[in-house]
Design a protein around this motif. Structure first.
Motif, mmCIF file in Angstrom:
data_model
loop_
_atom_site.group_PDB
_atom_site.id
_atom_site.type_symbol
_atom_site.label_atom_id
_atom_site.label_comp_id
_atom_site.label_asym_id
_atom_site.label_seq_id
_atom_site.Cartn_x
_atom_site.Cartn_y
_atom_site.Cartn_z
ATOM 1 N N ARG A 148 0.785 -1.224 0.000
ATOM 2 C CA ARG A 148 0.000 0.000 0.000
ATOM 3 C C ARG A 148 0.825 1.286 0.000
ATOM 4 N N GLN A 153 3.810 0.977 -4.407
ATOM 5 C CA GLN A 153 2.913 1.074 -5.563
ATOM 6 C C GLN A 153 3.671 1.496 -6.824
ATOM 7 N N LYS A 157 3.862 -0.756 -10.240
ATOM 8 C CA LYS A 157 3.497 -0.201 -11.539
ATOM 9 C C LYS A 157 4.639 -0.335 -12.540
ATOM 10 N N LYS A 165 -7.519 -7.425 -13.190
ATOM 11 C CA LYS A 165 -8.288 -6.222 -12.910
ATOM 12 C C LYS A 165 -8.795 -6.187 -11.469
ATOM 13 N N SER A 166 -8.879 -7.348 -10.828
ATOM 14 C CA SER A 166 -9.369 -7.405 -9.446
ATOM 15 C C SER A 166 -8.349 -6.887 -8.444
ATOM 16 N N VAL A 167 -7.107 -6.698 -8.858
ATOM 17 C CA VAL A 167 -6.058 -6.198 -7.965
ATOM 18 C C VAL A 167 -6.220 -4.689 -7.804
ATOM 19 N N HIS A 168 -6.214 -4.205 -6.553
ATOM 20 C CA HIS A 168 -6.342 -2.775 -6.290
ATOM 21 C C HIS A 168 -5.487 -2.388 -5.094
ATOM 22 N N ALA A 169 -5.211 -1.100 -4.959
ATOM 23 C CA ALA A 169 -4.259 -0.609 -3.968
ATOM 24 C C ALA A 169 -4.754 -0.740 -2.529
ATOM 25 N N ASP A 170 -6.051 -0.889 -2.318
ATOM 26 C CA ASP A 170 -6.598 -0.954 -0.960
ATOM 27 C C ASP A 170 -6.636 -2.367 -0.385
#
Length: 348
Positions: A148, A153, A157, A165-170
């Motif tokens: 996080r 991050q 990147k 697409k299911s991967v997110h920073a939160d």
């Protein structure tokens, strides 16, 4: 009744008759709650209140029973986590089955277990601060440090892996690893695990040696190490012995001032998606350049490996290695046609 915020259950009981105070219950609770309260039996003997520990049959507290209770709750939480698509047993088994060095597997296991020696071990006297060594704003937990944090991050990147697409920073780091175990094929998965390991090493370099590792360098080292390890495993497990009795093929550094290009490709879950890893080594055997990418394969296995070879040659050309021996290139293409499952070697 005054002081409701400090009221106790005995305030709802008529002490003389040991029955529930119905008028008071109806004035404080909804009808369905009153019905539930009235279903609780009250003892006529008026026993004194005592503390009872449900972790043991005798009702007495022990450290051993507390440890067992916490462990069982942890196992249940891991197994029933709504964010995880794997069961707990499958998740840990998948980590131990990855094609990375044991030290990297142990590191990933520790990170997902939450037992890395981060700055949050303040209460154990190991560190004198909670703050992240990079941003200085958040507590340095595994989730923040490896996923996080703004620095982490930027690393992810820059990483050459394309995540789902299911991967997110939160999300948590454990959930991130779970998604990778489910969605990524080799060498994407190995590069991901090596990148997490590289973030941890860069953090330690900053803490202990005050050395800051640039993001681009970190990503390149992680990808190169992953591809190097996969190639070394391939060299130990695969051999090429043609029918004419020629001895098995073993990797050797190129002679003189030449470079040697090695590449390997593997089909993903989608048969048209191919992962390609490329390593370029100098005459001393050191990695001079590395590249990983995905491409859409077409045709049979022979055609896919030929496409991979051409992409590997284009990469060598793009980094300045343009003095090619075209006869060697033709022999490399012939090698693809004769034995496409084998990891190919080409000198220039």
């Amino acid at each position: 009744m005054t002081g409701l915020e400090e009221a106790t259950v005995d305030s709802l009981i008529c002490d003389d008759s040991m029955t529930w105070n119905l008028p008071l219950l109806h004035s404080m609770f909804m009808a369905r709650d009153v019905e539930s309260i009235l279903s609780i039996p009250l003892s006529k003997r008026k026993p004194a209140d005592v503390l009872i520990w449900t972790g043991t049959k005798q009702g007495t507290f022990s450290v051993k029973s507390a440890y067992r209770m916490l462990y069982s709750h942890q196992v249940v939480a891991e197994a029933s986590s709504s964010s995880s698509r794997n069961s707990a047993q499958q998740f840990w088994s998948s980590i131990w089955a990855t094609s990375v060095p044991p030290k990297v597997r142990v590191f990933i296991w520790q990170a997902c277990k939450g037992i890395l020696p981060t700055q949050t071990l303040f209460d154990k006297g190991i560190s004198n601060t909670f703050s992240c060594v990079w941003c200085g704003e958040e507590a340095e937990t595994e989730d923040h440090l490896l996923w996080r944090c703004e620095f982490a991050q930027r690393v992810w990147k820059e990483c050459p892996v394309t995540f789902a697409k299911s991967v997110h920073a939160d999300m948590s780091f454990t959930d991130f690893i779970d998604c990778c175990l489910m969605d990524l094929a080799s060498p994407s998965l190995e590069i991901t695990l090596f990148t997490a390991w590289a973030i941890w090493k860069a953090r330690n370099e900053l803490v202990w040696n005050e050395h800051s590792t640039p993001v681009a360098e970190l990503c390149q080292q992680a990808a190169g190490s992953a591809l190097d390890f996969l190639e070394s495993r391939s060299m130990h497990t695969e051999s090429f012995t043609p029918s004419n009795g020629v001895p098995e093929l073993k990797w050797k550094p190129p002679e003189g001032m030449n470079y040697k290009l090695n590449f390997s490709c593997k089909l993903g879950n989608d048969p048209y998606q191919v992962g390609l890893g490329v390593l370029v080594r100098d005459s001393s055997g050191l990695v001079a350049a590395s590249m990983w990418r995905q491409f859409s394969g077409e045709g049979c296995g022979l055609q896919v490996h030929t496409q991979a070879l051409l992409l590997a040659l284009e990469f060598a050309f793009s980094i300045g290695l343009q003095d090619w021996k075209w006869m060697s290139a033709k022999r490399a293409v012939w090698a693809v046609a004769k034995a496409w499952p084998v990891l190919l070697i080409w000198e220039f």
